[in-house]
Design a protein around this motif. Structure first.
Motif: not given
Length: 126
Positions: A12-21, A66-77
């Motif tokens: 990605v370019q600087a300033g852009e966003s991305l979501r990891l799973s 800038r970063f946010t961690i979250s989880r979906d317990n039902a999906k173990n994700t």
């Protein structure tokens, strides 16, 4: 066999966003803690963000706000939403989990385990 599989890494370019799973699969009774670590070339692996079973989170100073961690317990994700990415955020992001696994929880056939994924590469161009 328990395993973690990451996805979402990209260039990605600087300033852009991305979501990891990161998805945990296998015989899992509960996941106590999930976190994201970053391995950059020539640097030590560092903890980026962690979320525990009660939902409490913690971040390394450089990604706070800038970063946010979250989880979906039902999906173990677990997810890592990354905004306003900077070149110094680049690296291989590894998912980590502390969990309870086994064959029969009621019979006492379980144990704690720490598991690592193979990583997702994030590249940030300036």
């Amino acid at each position: 066999q328990v395993q973690l599989v990451e996805s979402g890494g990209d260039l990605v370019q600087a300033g852009e966003s991305l979501r990891l799973s990161c998805v945990a699969s296998g015989s899992i009774f509960s996941i106590n803690r999930m976190g994201w670590y970053r391995q950059a070339p020539g640097k030590q692996r560092e903890l980026v963000a962690v979320i525990i079973s009660g939902g409490r989170t913690n971040y390394t100073d450089s990604v706070k706000g800038r970063f946010t961690i979250s989880r979906d317990n039902a999906k173990n994700t677990v997810y890592l939403q990354m905004k306003d990415l900077k070149p110094e955020d680049a690296g291989v992001y590894l998912c980590n989990a502390n969990l309870i696994t086994g064959n029969d929880y009621d019979e006492g056939d379980y144990s704690g385990m720490e598991v690592w994924g193979k990583g997702a590469r994030v590249t940030v161009s300036s």
